[in-house]
Design an enzyme around this catalytic site. Sequence first.
Site, PDB file in Angstrom:
ATOM      1  N   GLU A  86       0.826  -1.217   0.000  1.00 50.96           N
ATOM      2  CA  GLU A  86       0.000   0.000   0.000  1.00 50.96           C
ATOM      3  C   GLU A  86       0.854   1.259   0.000  1.00 50.96           C
ATOM      4  O   GLU A  86       1.815   1.370   0.759  1.00 50.96           O
ATOM      5  CB  GLU A  86      -0.909  -0.024   1.237  1.00 50.96           C
ATOM      6  N   GLY A 198     -12.830   3.129  -1.753  1.00 50.90           N
ATOM      7  CA  GLY A 198     -11.444   2.726  -1.979  1.00 50.90           C
ATOM      8  C   GLY A 198     -11.321   1.528  -2.901  1.00 50.90           C
ATOM      9  O   GLY A 198     -10.314   0.826  -2.894  1.00 50.90           O
ATOM     10  N   SER A 200     -11.639   1.833  -6.208  1.00 52.47           N
ATOM     11  CA  SER A 200     -11.204   2.342  -7.493  1.00 52.47           C
ATOM     12  C   SER A 200     -12.353   2.521  -8.488  1.00 52.47           C
ATOM     13  O   SER A 200     -12.194   2.301  -9.696  1.00 52.47           O
ATOM     14  CB  SER A 200     -10.149   1.373  -8.026  1.00 52.47           C
ATOM     15  N   ASP A 246      -4.116   1.220  -9.810  1.00 49.10           N
ATOM     16  CA  ASP A 246      -5.541   0.973 -10.031  1.00 49.10           C
ATOM     17  C   ASP A 246      -5.820   0.645 -11.495  1.00 49.10           C
ATOM     18  O   ASP A 246      -6.524  -0.315 -11.818  1.00 49.10           O
ATOM     19  CB  ASP A 246      -6.375   2.205  -9.650  1.00 49.10           C
TER      20      ASP A 246
HETATM   21  C1  GLA Z   1      -4.824   5.054  -4.710  1.00 50.33           C
HETATM   22  C2  GLA Z   1      -3.930   5.347  -5.912  1.00 50.33           C
HETATM   23  C3  GLA Z   1      -2.990   4.174  -6.163  1.00 50.33           C
HETATM   24  C4  GLA Z   1      -2.230   3.790  -4.904  1.00 50.33           C
HETATM   25  C5  GLA Z   1      -3.198   3.605  -3.731  1.00 50.33           C
HETATM   26  C6  GLA Z   1      -2.495   3.359  -2.427  1.00 50.33           C
HETATM   27  O1  GLA Z   1      -5.696   4.016  -4.987  1.00 50.33           O
HETATM   28  O2  GLA Z   1      -4.696   5.598  -7.060  1.00 50.33           O
HETATM   29  O3  GLA Z   1      -2.129   4.507  -7.215  1.00 50.33           O
HETATM   30  O4  GLA Z   1      -1.262   4.745  -4.622  1.00 50.33           O
HETATM   31  O5  GLA Z   1      -4.042   4.740  -3.560  1.00 50.33           O
HETATM   32  O6  GLA Z   1      -1.786   2.166  -2.449  1.00 50.33           O
END
Ligand code: GLA
Length: 555
Positions: A86, A198, A200, A246
């Site tokens: 992460e 979270g 995406s 993501d």
């Molecule tokens: C978001 C960002 C990713 C990554 C995560 C944390 O989702 O878009 O690129 O940095 O946070 O791991």
Amino acid sequence: MLVPSPWTTPHPSPPPAYHVGSSPPLFPPHEDLVPSVSSLADIYSASELPHQSARWAALEARFRALYDRQISFVTRTPGRVNLIGEHIDYSWFPVLPMAIPRDVLVAVAIIPAADAAADGRIILSNVQALKYPTRVFNTRDFTDPFFPIPTDKHIDWSAYFLAGLKGALTFSRLCATEATPLPTMRILVDGELPTCAGLSASSAFVCSSLLAVLATITAPVIERSFLVNSAVISERALGVNSGGMDQAASVFAIRDHALLVDFRPLVSAKPVRVLDTVPRLCFILANSLVSVSNRTETGPDRYNIRFVETTIAAEILAREYSVGRLEIRDGFGGTLRGFYDKICERQGWAMGDRESEERAVKDIVARIRKTFSKDRYSLDEVAEMLGLSTEDMMRKYTTRFPIRATHLNLRDRAQHVIEESFRCKCFSSLLASSTTNLRALSATESTPYFDALGELMNASQESCSSMFACSCPEIDNLCRIAQKYGAAGSRITGTGWGGCIISLVRADRVDQVIDGLRKEYYSVQHPEIKDISEVVFQITPSNGSVLTKGTGFQM
Ligand code: GLA
């Protein structure tokens, strides 16, 4: 605790990797294209088909009712969870996400110029029309691909579509492909991903929109790598900085596999099969219902600060240990991966086995703690360490992605990144281990295997919470409850400061973990929720982005 698990040697013949960029493809070209699928069975697993067939049929009926037309094609992009690794992608260390079955569909009808209905408009609707009202655009507003996208404090849902559209126009021009001007379009969006969780959802929407516009203006033969790169840059038009995990996870994903996404020398994604075990290894998502508010809004207080802290830490360490200039990421600054690689090279450490990696991690963490003796530095102090004036430092590091901060924590952020990268390597190595990958694990073999993976996830959560400060009390609590009721490991996934946790659970403990979360979290914090199946559910690794074939698509 850094890494409690046994290290296993990598699979002797690892599955091939997809490479992003202009390097020679490892696959025949067609393997690296966004698949054009001809049936729902090409996208979803058997257990998902009944629900998805009904959903797609409803989408088609709604489209016809709205626009009195047939759909020309649909693009589909899934959301993702990150298993481990992460906040290390923007330091260029590998991460281990997987796509989840929930996705964003963008259904498109292209209306040719000769058609009486060709009015030069793009009508964008959503199946959740009350929440996301219909927006109407004029194609001539997009003649210049550098058109502005309004990104006020409360960003409109259509901005994500526009970001994809802008990306498609920009990149098709740059590549000088045979792009046609934008035709009249009718679009209907159906997203099943919870927003602000979270998972995406916004990246999946941008990717699907980008793919939809690209497929409209170019031949429907689109390289996955091209889609990933374009989507990362498109999202930046919304002021959102992103490390690329993501988009790579959503586009490259393969059913039943996690993906080891690396960023150097180019972005690549290596499928890692999730092992067969007895009892089965399951993943449970639980939504804390603490909103990961829009990163455009909270970036300056959270994500962008971490981006700046880790970049500046890398630059100061490079000066301190005279390793020379670091390779610059996106015209912005060096990375901790750059520093790590330079130290390993200078020490003559060959990487790739547990002992060498562990020695390097310990050495580099010691250097970090020596260089940054305290956990908070004022901006003036940081500028002095960089050998810059405070104004120059702010101009260099915070113009593109603004921050709101009076102090930075360079020590703990850098240490998290280095140790988390090691945990991620150990975890993916365990998943892909040569001794285990060739067969199913028996019940006796499974226990230490689950424990080893779980402990890595728990150590990651501990570090996200205490060192990287990207967790929150509700997430810490959810993880604690999941572990108490039998999860082998639980951790925050994605951006952080709220959103979801991902837990690794043996199949025979799934019900008790879900029940524990209901009793100790949802009944207490959210008694209004009667059916928790929308906020706690099992996930399996899903396929990535696809485009439906224009004709003969089987629902
Ligand atoms: C978001 C960002 C990713 C990554 C995560 C944390 O989702 O878009 O690129 O940095 O946070 O791991």
